[in-house]
Design a protein around this motif. Structure first.
Motif, PDB file in Angstrom:
ATOM      1  N   CYS A 177       0.844  -1.245  -0.035  1.00 35.25           N
ATOM      2  CA  CYS A 177       0.172   0.048  -0.031  1.00 35.25           C
ATOM      3  C   CYS A 177       0.766   1.151   0.026  1.00 35.25           C
ATOM      4  N   LYS A 178       2.000   1.179   0.323  1.00 39.47           N
ATOM      5  CA  LYS A 178       3.040   2.472   0.632  1.00 39.47           C
ATOM      6  C   LYS A 178       3.461   2.753  -0.909  1.00 39.47           C
ATOM      7  N   GLU A 192      -3.967   4.175  -8.998  1.00 32.45           N
ATOM      8  CA  GLU A 192      -5.455   4.307  -8.470  1.00 32.45           C
ATOM      9  C   GLU A 192      -6.280   4.639  -9.703  1.00 32.45           C
ATOM     10  N   GLY A 231      -9.296   2.452   8.219  1.00 28.72           N
ATOM     11  CA  GLY A 231      -8.342   3.206   8.772  1.00 28.72           C
ATOM     12  C   GLY A 231      -7.140   3.057   8.053  1.00 28.72           C
ATOM     13  N   MET A 232      -6.489   1.940   7.725  1.00 31.31           N
ATOM     14  CA  MET A 232      -5.253   1.889   7.055  1.00 31.31           C
ATOM     15  C   MET A 232      -5.369   2.494   5.622  1.00 31.31           C
ATOM     16  N   LYS A 233      -4.441   3.377   5.542  1.00 34.05           N
ATOM     17  CA  LYS A 233      -4.385   3.787   4.087  1.00 34.05           C
ATOM     18  C   LYS A 233      -3.389   2.952   3.160  1.00 34.05           C
ATOM     19  N   CYS A 234      -4.180   2.988   1.789  1.00 34.98           N
ATOM     20  CA  CYS A 234      -3.473   2.414   0.446  1.00 34.98           C
ATOM     21  C   CYS A 234      -3.549   3.158  -0.572  1.00 34.98           C
ATOM     22  N   GLY A 235      -2.359   3.964  -0.682  1.00 33.56           N
ATOM     23  CA  GLY A 235      -2.276   5.162  -1.531  1.00 33.56           C
ATOM     24  C   GLY A 235      -3.077   6.269  -0.933  1.00 33.56           C
ATOM     25  N   SER A 236      -3.993   6.800  -1.823  1.00 30.15           N
ATOM     26  CA  SER A 236      -4.903   7.959  -0.951  1.00 30.15           C
ATOM     27  C   SER A 236      -6.105   7.372  -0.401  1.00 30.15           C
ATOM     28  N   PHE A 237      -6.330   5.736  -0.652  1.00 32.04           N
ATOM     29  CA  PHE A 237      -7.683   5.304  -0.302  1.00 32.04           C
ATOM     30  C   PHE A 237      -7.470   4.939   1.544  1.00 32.04           C
ATOM     31  N   VAL A 238      -8.509   5.052   2.212  1.00 34.21           N
ATOM     32  CA  VAL A 238      -8.510   4.508   3.339  1.00 34.21           C
ATOM     33  C   VAL A 238      -9.652   3.611   3.586  1.00 34.21           C
ATOM     34  N   VAL A 239      -9.084   2.679   3.993  1.00 34.64           N
ATOM     35  CA  VAL A 239     -10.031   1.194   4.471  1.00 34.64           C
ATOM     36  C   VAL A 239     -11.098   1.722   5.101  1.00 34.64           C
TER      37      VAL A 239
END
Length: 110
Positions: free
Chosen positions: A68-69, A76, A98-106
């Motif tokens: 995700c980093k 995206e 709440g985990m970020k993957c790129g600009s996406f937040v789970v």
């Protein structure tokens, strides 16, 4: 495979290879294998579909927080991050809300 599909795969492969160059070494994963086994389940358009066993085998071997980093805005544009979460969960992975993957937040679990 149609020309449109081939062009999409080529663009995705190039973006993933260039944008995720560091991810290969840092996250110890095979981007080409990830693309070939799971690409159809996370592409931008269409409904969510249950991933194949081959895709799940690849997904469950990944260090998702590490990968995700390295998700770029260009990636995206081609990959639907909501579908990525669906595929990961379908394969039995637990992604922390709440985990970020790129600009996406789970998002929180429903």
């Amino acid at each position: 495979m149609s020309r449109k599909e081939m062009a999409w795969w080529l663009r995705l492969a190039v973006l993933m290879m260039v944008g995720s160059h560091w991810a290969w070494g840092q996250c110890e994963t095979s981007i080409p294998k990830l693309i070939s086994q799971c690409g159809q389940y996370v592409e931008g358009s269409g409904p969510e579909t249950t991933p194949s066993k081959a895709c799940c085998d690849v997904i469950t071997s990944l260090d998702i927080p590490c990968m995700c980093k390295y998700v770029t805005p260009d990636v995206e544009k081609l990959v639907n991050m909501e579908k990525v979460v669906f595929v990961a969960k379908s394969c039995g992975l637990t992604l922390q809300p709440g985990m970020k993957c790129g600009s996406f937040v789970v998002p929180p679990s429903v």
